[in-house]
Design a protein around this motif. Structure first.
Motif, PDB file in Angstrom:
ATOM      1  N   ARG A  37       0.777  -1.119  -0.065  1.00 44.17           N
ATOM      2  CA  ARG A  37      -0.013  -0.011  -0.116  1.00 44.17           C
ATOM      3  C   ARG A  37       0.794   1.059   0.059  1.00 44.17           C
ATOM      4  N   GLY A  39       1.401   5.418   0.512  1.00 42.49           N
ATOM      5  CA  GLY A  39       0.543   6.523   1.225  1.00 42.49           C
ATOM      6  C   GLY A  39       1.715   7.713   0.987  1.00 42.49           C
ATOM      7  N   TYR A  41       3.479  10.939   2.977  1.00 40.94           N
ATOM      8  CA  TYR A  41       4.280  11.220   4.456  1.00 40.94           C
ATOM      9  C   TYR A  41       4.407  12.745   4.255  1.00 40.94           C
TER      10      TYR A  41
ATOM     11  N   HIS B   6       9.661   4.685   4.691  1.00 38.71           N
ATOM     12  CA  HIS B   6       9.644   6.239   4.291  1.00 38.71           C
ATOM     13  C   HIS B   6      10.641   6.431   3.387  1.00 38.71           C
ATOM     14  N   GLN B  38       7.198  16.888   1.560  1.00 41.38           N
ATOM     15  CA  GLN B  38       6.709  15.542   1.338  1.00 41.38           C
ATOM     16  C   GLN B  38       7.586  14.445   0.810  1.00 41.38           C
ATOM     17  N   GLY B  39       7.069  13.273   1.615  1.00 41.15           N
ATOM     18  CA  GLY B  39       7.724  12.217   1.071  1.00 41.15           C
ATOM     19  C   GLY B  39       6.755  10.782   0.839  1.00 41.15           C
ATOM     20  N   LYS B  40       7.153   9.732   0.644  1.00 37.02           N
ATOM     21  CA  LYS B  40       6.184   8.961   0.317  1.00 37.02           C
ATOM     22  C   LYS B  40       6.458   7.665   1.389  1.00 37.02           C
ATOM     23  N   TYR B  41       5.340   7.072   1.826  1.00 34.80           N
ATOM     24  CA  TYR B  41       5.153   6.057   2.760  1.00 34.80           C
ATOM     25  C   TYR B  41       4.673   4.938   2.145  1.00 34.80           C
ATOM     26  N   ILE B  42       5.575   3.630   2.195  1.00 31.32           N
ATOM     27  CA  ILE B  42       4.999   2.431   1.588  1.00 31.32           C
ATOM     28  C   ILE B  42       4.937   1.238   2.601  1.00 31.32           C
ATOM     29  N   GLU B  43       3.885   0.663   2.662  1.00 34.99           N
ATOM     30  CA  GLU B  43       3.710  -0.363   3.540  1.00 34.99           C
ATOM     31  C   GLU B  43       3.690  -1.767   2.981  1.00 34.99           C
TER      32      GLU B  43
END
Lengths: 80, 80
Positions: A37, A39, A41, B6, B38-43
Motif C-alpha cells: 500500500r 501513502g 508522508y 519512508h 513531502q515524502g512517500k510512505y510504503i507499507e
C-alpha cells in the motif's frame, strides 16, 4: 516542533499505485510479497511550541487540505 | 510481517511539492509554518517471518525500486 502526518488510503479503497509497486517488485524477482500500500508522508515544521495547539492546527490542516477524508485516513505524530 | 518504508528527499534537495503544500496552507489562513517536506510512505506485507531476511530484502527493494538514492533517503521499520 515537527509534526509527522501519514495519509493512507482507507481499507477497501483500491490502491493502483501499491499494486504497480507489487508487480514491479515481482518482476524484479522479489517473492513473498503479500501486499503493498502506498501513502503520503508529510513533515511539517511548526513554530508553535504548545503540543495541544499544534495538534489541533495539524488536525485542521489534514481535514481541509492534506487528506481526502472520503477515501483517506490520516495519523498525526508530534515531536518535540 | 509488515515493513514500513519512508522515502524522503535528501536535505538540500528542493521539494516543490512540499513548497506547494506550505503555500496552500498559508493561503487557507494557517500561520506559523516554518517548512513542509513531502515524502512517500510504503507499507509492504511480507510472508517472510525472519526479521533479518525481511530487512535485507526490503533494503534491496529500496535500493532497486522504491527510492532514487541519488536524491532520496529511506528508512525501514519492521513490525512483527
Amino acid at each position: 516542533m515537527i509534526a509527522r502526518v501519514h495519509v493512507t488510503l482507507k481499507q477497501g479503497v483500491l490502491d493502483p499505485q501499491g499494486k504497480a509497486i507489487a508487480n514491479s517488485l515481482k518482476s524484479l524477482g522479489f517473492s513473498g510479497i503479500a501486499g503493498v500500500r502506498q501513502g503520503k508522508y508529510i513533515e511539517l515544521e511548526l513554530e508553535d511550541a504548545d503540543p495541544e495547539i499544534a495538534r489541533a492546527a495539524v488536525e485542521d490542516m489534514c481535514q481541509r487540505l492534506l487528506a481526502n477524508t472520503v477515501i483517506e485516513d490520516y495519523t498525526i505524530e508530534l515531536d518535540g
